[in-house]
Design a protein around this motif. Structure first.
Motif, PDB file in Angstrom:
ATOM      1  N   GLY A   8      27.190  17.796   0.687  1.00  0.00           N
ATOM      2  CA  GLY A   8      26.767  16.487   1.150  1.00  0.00           C
ATOM      3  C   GLY A   8      27.720  16.015   2.239  1.00  0.00           C
ATOM      4  O   GLY A   8      28.868  16.461   2.323  1.00  0.00           O
ATOM      5  N   ARG A   9      27.240  15.115   3.060  1.00  0.00           N
ATOM      6  CA  ARG A   9      27.994  14.753   4.260  1.00  0.00           C
ATOM      7  C   ARG A   9      29.320  14.071   3.987  1.00  0.00           C
ATOM      8  O   ARG A   9      30.333  14.425   4.586  1.00  0.00           O
ATOM      9  N   TRP A  10      29.363  13.101   3.083  1.00  0.00           N
ATOM     10  CA  TRP A  10      30.611  12.354   2.936  1.00  0.00           C
ATOM     11  C   TRP A  10      31.704  13.203   2.297  1.00  0.00           C
ATOM     12  O   TRP A  10      32.879  13.125   2.693  1.00  0.00           O
ATOM     13  N   ARG A  11      31.354  14.032   1.336  1.00  0.00           N
ATOM     14  CA  ARG A  11      32.369  14.897   0.727  1.00  0.00           C
ATOM     15  C   ARG A  11      32.830  15.967   1.709  1.00  0.00           C
ATOM     16  O   ARG A  11      34.018  16.332   1.749  1.00  0.00           O
ATOM     17  N   TYR A  12      31.905  16.456   2.509  1.00  0.00           N
ATOM     18  CA  TYR A  12      32.248  17.483   3.489  1.00  0.00           C
ATOM     19  C   TYR A  12      33.211  16.943   4.544  1.00  0.00           C
ATOM     20  O   TYR A  12      34.231  17.567   4.848  1.00  0.00           O
ATOM     21  N   ILE A  13      32.920  15.777   5.101  1.00  0.00           N
ATOM     22  CA  ILE A  13      33.796  15.236   6.138  1.00  0.00           C
ATOM     23  C   ILE A  13      35.132  14.815   5.547  1.00  0.00           C
ATOM     24  O   ILE A  13      36.179  14.944   6.194  1.00  0.00           O
ATOM     25  N   ALA A  14      35.132  14.325   4.301  1.00  0.00           N
ATOM     26  CA  ALA A  14      36.393  13.985   3.644  1.00  0.00           C
ATOM     27  C   ALA A  14      37.256  15.231   3.463  1.00  0.00           C
ATOM     28  O   ALA A  14      38.475  15.214   3.721  1.00  0.00           O
ATOM     29  N   LEU A  15      36.634  16.314   3.041  1.00  0.00           N
ATOM     30  CA  LEU A  15      37.368  17.561   2.852  1.00  0.00           C
ATOM     31  C   LEU A  15      37.926  18.074   4.178  1.00  0.00           C
ATOM     32  O   LEU A  15      39.087  18.501   4.249  1.00  0.00           O
ATOM     33  N   TYR A  16      37.114  18.007   5.227  1.00  0.00           N
ATOM     34  CA  TYR A  16      37.558  18.500   6.531  1.00  0.00           C
ATOM     35  C   TYR A  16      38.735  17.691   7.059  1.00  0.00           C
ATOM     36  O   TYR A  16      39.769  18.243   7.456  1.00  0.00           O
ATOM     37  N   LEU A  17      38.601  16.369   7.059  1.00  0.00           N
ATOM     38  CA  LEU A  17      39.637  15.520   7.635  1.00  0.00           C
ATOM     39  C   LEU A  17      40.928  15.570   6.823  1.00  0.00           C
ATOM     40  O   LEU A  17      42.024  15.628   7.387  1.00  0.00           O
ATOM     41  N   LEU A  18      40.808  15.546   5.497  1.00  0.00           N
ATOM     42  CA  LEU A  18      42.012  15.588   4.672  1.00  0.00           C
ATOM     43  C   LEU A  18      42.687  16.958   4.735  1.00  0.00           C
ATOM     44  O   LEU A  18      43.915  17.045   4.638  1.00  0.00           O
ATOM     45  N   SER A  19      41.907  18.013   4.908  1.00  0.00           N
ATOM     46  CA  SER A  19      42.515  19.341   5.090  1.00  0.00           C
ATOM     47  C   SER A  19      43.267  19.400   6.408  1.00  0.00           C
ATOM     48  O   SER A  19      44.347  20.003   6.497  1.00  0.00           O
ATOM     49  N   ALA A  20      42.707  18.768   7.448  1.00  0.00           N
ATOM     50  CA  ALA A  20      43.391  18.717   8.740  1.00  0.00           C
ATOM     51  C   ALA A  20      44.701  17.959   8.618  1.00  0.00           C
ATOM     52  O   ALA A  20      45.756  18.411   9.099  1.00  0.00           O
ATOM     53  N   ILE A  21      44.663  16.807   7.957  1.00  0.00           N
ATOM     54  CA  ILE A  21      45.889  16.026   7.749  1.00  0.00           C
ATOM     55  C   ILE A  21      46.851  16.791   6.856  1.00  0.00           C
ATOM     56  O   ILE A  21      48.065  16.792   7.079  1.00  0.00           O
ATOM     57  N   GLY A  22      46.309  17.473   5.841  1.00  0.00           N
ATOM     58  CA  GLY A  22      47.160  18.261   4.950  1.00  0.00           C
ATOM     59  C   GLY A  22      47.915  19.348   5.679  1.00  0.00           C
ATOM     60  O   GLY A  22      49.063  19.655   5.348  1.00  0.00           O
ATOM     61  N   GLY A  23      47.285  19.937   6.694  1.00  0.00           N
ATOM     62  CA  GLY A  23      47.971  20.944   7.495  1.00  0.00           C
ATOM     63  C   GLY A  23      49.164  20.346   8.219  1.00  0.00           C
ATOM     64  O   GLY A  23      50.256  20.939   8.249  1.00  0.00           O
ATOM     65  N   SER A  24      48.976  19.169   8.794  1.00  0.00           N
ATOM     66  CA  SER A  24      50.081  18.503   9.497  1.00  0.00           C
ATOM     67  C   SER A  24      51.184  18.084   8.527  1.00  0.00           C
ATOM     68  O   SER A  24      52.375  18.204   8.836  1.00  0.00           O
ATOM     69  N   VAL A  25      50.788  17.592   7.351  1.00  0.00           N
ATOM     70  CA  VAL A  25      51.785  17.181   6.357  1.00  0.00           C
ATOM     71  C   VAL A  25      52.601  18.386   5.894  1.00  0.00           C
ATOM     72  O   VAL A  25      53.833  18.293   5.699  1.00  0.00           O
TER      73      VAL A  25
ATOM     74  N   ALA B 290      42.531  23.245  14.915  1.00  0.00           N
ATOM     75  CA  ALA B 290      41.764  22.904  13.716  1.00  0.00           C
ATOM     76  C   ALA B 290      41.975  23.900  12.589  1.00  0.00           C
ATOM     77  O   ALA B 290      41.239  23.880  11.604  1.00  0.00           O
ATOM     78  N   SER B 291      42.982  24.764  12.722  1.00  0.00           N
ATOM     79  CA  SER B 291      43.169  25.822  11.734  1.00  0.00           C
ATOM     80  C   SER B 291      43.399  25.290  10.329  1.00  0.00           C
ATOM     81  O   SER B 291      42.890  25.850   9.352  1.00  0.00           O
ATOM     82  N   GLY B 292      44.183  24.213  10.204  1.00  0.00           N
ATOM     83  CA  GLY B 292      44.421  23.650   8.880  1.00  0.00           C
ATOM     84  C   GLY B 292      43.128  23.196   8.228  1.00  0.00           C
ATOM     85  O   GLY B 292      42.874  23.477   7.057  1.00  0.00           O
TER      86      GLY B 292
END
Length: 281
Positions: free
Chosen positions: A149-166, A186-188
């Protein structure tokens, strides 16, 4: 006495939505005159646009096995992210280092400009770097987006991106070169999707060996190619795995609640981890 323009006796019938248009065709559902602009083809006859909209609102929501809304359309979130990444790369080419210097992430600058934890995921170091990440995003994202679903997918993508930086921040040495090393790509986020597709396939009872090998090979490359940040890969993969596990294994009757709580908890954990690192550093 009130008078409905669509219900005429001896008068010429007109469309209720367009009273200046004569309409001899009537909606098969409500019976009102319907002009060509308001006509919609139905399995039997013609329906007006209002009846079609009402039927769509009242139609039961069809969901995938994992709770995503079965829309049957294109993966618009994946396409949007790819479009934004391509646009950002074109702007990098046009503006030179001006854009990159404002959006790239490095541990030394994240405290002052926290937006860089996310914006760096939309920048890339070259056409090949962009092409590889976007290809992986399309292949995996076009499967995950409708499944989750869209909201879970975008949440996973964005938080994974931030998680990579963290992860880059947490594993950096404040006294070393890693503290000022810039990271883009966008590798993270993509590694977060890799983890998620692994859990989705396992949840659906499919063989996930190839995905596991793909994750392992790509992660190992970070240790042999100096320009690749294995830290970002690790952070994205861990966050993606945590969120995906919560999303796909949550009980059906509490799926939304568990998904929301997991998303908020991961976001808070990333914030706390970054804060603690900067405080200690």
């Amino acid at each position: 006495m009130s008078h409905d323009p669509g219900q005429t006796g001896t008068e010429v019938p007109v469309c209720p939505r367009h009273p200046d248009v004569v309409a001899y065709v009537r909606c098969q559902r409500c019976g009102r005159p319907t002009c060509p602009q308001c006509q919609r083809p139905a399995p039997v006859g013609i329906q007006c646009v209002d009846c079609v909209a009402e039927a769509r609102r009242n139609a039961p929501v069809v969901r995938t096995v994992l709770g995503g809304r079965a829309r049957g359309d294109k993966p618009v979130i994946t396409m949007t992210v790819i479009g934004l990444s391509v646009l950002a790369y074109l702007l990098q080419m046009v503006l030179g280092g001006a854009l990159t210097s404002r959006l790239v992430f490095a541990p030394s600058i994240g405290w002052v400009e926290p937006h860089r934890f996310l914006t760096s995921a939309f920048l890339h170091g070259g056409a090949l770097h962009l092409a590889v990440n976007m290809y992986a995003l399309w292949i995996v994202g076009s499967v995950l987006e409708p499944a989750l679903g869209r909201w879970r997918y975008i949440a996973l993508y964005l938080l994974s991106a931030i998680g990579g930086s963290v992860a880059v921040l947490v594993l950096a040495d404040p006294e070393g070169i890693s503290w000022i090393t810039q990271v883009v790509g966008a590798s993270g986020a993509v590694f977060g999707l890799f983890s998620a597709i692994f859990f989705v396939m396992r949840r659906l009872g499919r063989d996930a060996t190839q995905i596991l090998v793909l994750i392992g090979v790509n992660f190992a490359l970070g240790f042999f190619i100096s320009s690749i940040s294995w830290q970002a890969h690790l952070g994205g993969a861990v966050i993606g795995a945590i969120l995906a596990a919560a999303y796909v294994y949550a009980p059906k009757d509490r799926r939304t609640l568990v998904s929301v709580l997991a998303t908020v908890a991961v976001a808070v954990a990333l914030l706390v981890a970054a804060y603690l690192k900067y405080t200690v550093a």
